[in-house]
Design an enzyme around this catalytic site. Structure first.
Site, PDB file in Angstrom:
ATOM      1  N   ARG A 146       0.831  -1.203   0.000  1.00 45.74           N
ATOM      2  CA  ARG A 146       0.000   0.000   0.000  1.00 45.74           C
ATOM      3  C   ARG A 146       0.864   1.251   0.000  1.00 45.74           C
ATOM      4  O   ARG A 146       1.922   1.283   0.634  1.00 45.74           O
ATOM      5  CB  ARG A 146      -0.887   0.071   1.252  1.00 45.74           C
TER       6      ARG A 146
ATOM      7  N   GLU B 257      -3.804   7.694  -5.243  1.00 43.08           N
ATOM      8  CA  GLU B 257      -4.096   7.015  -6.507  1.00 43.08           C
ATOM      9  C   GLU B 257      -5.433   7.508  -7.038  1.00 43.08           C
ATOM     10  O   GLU B 257      -6.351   7.717  -6.241  1.00 43.08           O
ATOM     11  CB  GLU B 257      -4.171   5.494  -6.289  1.00 43.08           C
TER      12      GLU B 257
ATOM     13  N   HIS C 252      -1.088   0.098  -9.879  1.00 42.86           N
ATOM     14  CA  HIS C 252      -1.770  -0.819  -8.950  1.00 42.86           C
ATOM     15  C   HIS C 252      -2.279  -2.070  -9.698  1.00 42.86           C
ATOM     16  O   HIS C 252      -3.474  -2.364  -9.715  1.00 42.86           O
ATOM     17  CB  HIS C 252      -2.937  -0.094  -8.251  1.00 42.86           C
TER      18      HIS C 252
END
Ligand code: NAD
Ligand SMILES: O=C(O)[C@H](O)CS(=O)(=O)O
Length: 314
Positions: free
Chosen positions: A233, A262, A281
């Site tokens: 993360r 993000e 991601h």
């Protein structure tokens, strides 16, 4: 039953969910909070990924809600105590994308050691610089794993086959655990791991205890050639400190699949250094993992809606 899906789901999951009620699917709904709050008013289930903030505000707006389905494993965007207070079940895709994330870690290590993307860019410019792209073997190198849960264990298992020497740090895993005794991981302190590893891969959830776990002080202890790999993360590695460490060649570079904010903004300073390799991601985003994830979450949500016991709950 009304099922609201706010982020990307695979068609097999959608098909399964249609058996349980009316499905409203909009993969960009997470980015339009006002519409989302309106849509969840009479929802029985909400299905999200990592972008939808499932907090007091959302739960308060969804007075009919019975279940939150999480199409993945990180639960940092869900206020778990708030769901428990309202007796809303949370189900998630336990282990469904772990192999894909483990394979991503190897993609990063191989890209770093064999210069695949850089060499390709150079050849496309019409060059043939063989010596410039001399690589190194990962065999015999030290891989440090921070966090030794499901994903790290799959990395460790594969690392054995590649001849890597694996060091592990996880204060919540006992020295008797099979990760140390059967997967060949050597238990070390965080300091030892930082100072000896050639690659350091993060596998912890984002919590108050892991925020900024790796900052300037930790990067000072790393080898100047070492790479950080973060597929867990954003926020676990301090981004300003990382940019400075890479710019000053205190470490070799970083592979970041996740960042604090993000999607990335065009002004993000991380974009200014080519030794910080960024992916959007995607570590868990393979066809296989997403078919598993969508099926598992759809089934678990369905169980809750039918008043049955779900298995992958918090
Ligand atoms: N990029 C992606 O696509 C992607 C996909 C899946 C998971 N993830 C992220 O990866 C994380 C890890 O996933 P997992 O399935 O391995 O989780 P897991 O729960 O199986 O393992 C997490 C491990 O972290 C350890 N840990 C917690 N705090 C720690 C600390 N301060 N220092 C060291 N270790 C600590 C725990 O003891 C546990 O063993 C998830 O929480 C999620 O955020 C990202
Ligand atoms: O936590 C996860 O599983 C991931 O980060 C992948 S996703 O769910 O956010 O797509």
């Amino acid at each position: 039953m009304k099922i609201v899906i706010t982020e990307l789901i695979w068609p097999n999951g959608l098909e399964l969910l249609e058996k349980y009620g009316d499905v409203e699917y909009d993969p960009s709904l997470w980015s339009d909070r006002a519409t989302l709050l309106e849509k969840v008013k009479d929802a029985d289930a909400i299905i999200v990924r990592n972008q939808t903030q499932v907090n007091e505000e959302l739960l308060g707006a969804a007075s009919n809600l019975k279940v939150v389905g999480r199409l993945g494993v990180g639960l940092d965007n869900i206020d778990i105590p708030a769901t428990k207070k309202r007796e809303v079940k949370v189900v998630f895709a336990k282990n469904a994308n772990a192999t894909s994330v483990a394979e991503y870690v190897f993609s990063a290590m191989f890209d770093a050691s064999r210069n695949l993307s850089k060499a390709n860019d150079d050849v496309h410019l019409g060059n043939w610089n063989r010596k410039q792209f001399t690589g190194s073997e990962i065999c015999g190198k030290k891989l440090g794993l921070i966090g030794l849960g499901e994903i790290a264990q799959r990395v460790a298992k594969r690392a054995q086959a590649f001849g890597l020497d694996v060091l592990g740090y996880d204060p919540f895993v006992s020295k008797f655990d099979f990760v140390y005794n059967e997967l060949g991981v050597k238990q070390v302190s965080l300091e030892e791991l930082l100072s000896h590893s050639d690659f350091i891969s993060m596998h912890v959830p984002l919590t108050k205890g892991t925020k900024d776990l790796i900052g300037a002080k930790e990067m000072e202890q790393m080898k100047s050639t070492a790479y950080l790999i973060n597929s867990s993360r954003g926020g676990i590695i301090n981004e300003a400190d990382l940019l400075e460490a890479v710019t000053l060649s205190k470490i070799g570079g970083a592979y970041l699949d996740v960042i604090e904010q993000e999607p990335i903004k065009p002004t993000n300073p991380l974009l200014t250094n080519e030794k910080i390799i960024l992916t959007p991601h995607i570590a868990g985003l393979t066809e296989e993992a997403q078919v598993r994830t969508s099926e598992l979450v759809a089934e678990e949500v369905g169980k809750v809606l039918e008043g049955k016991q779900a298995l992958c709950t918090v």
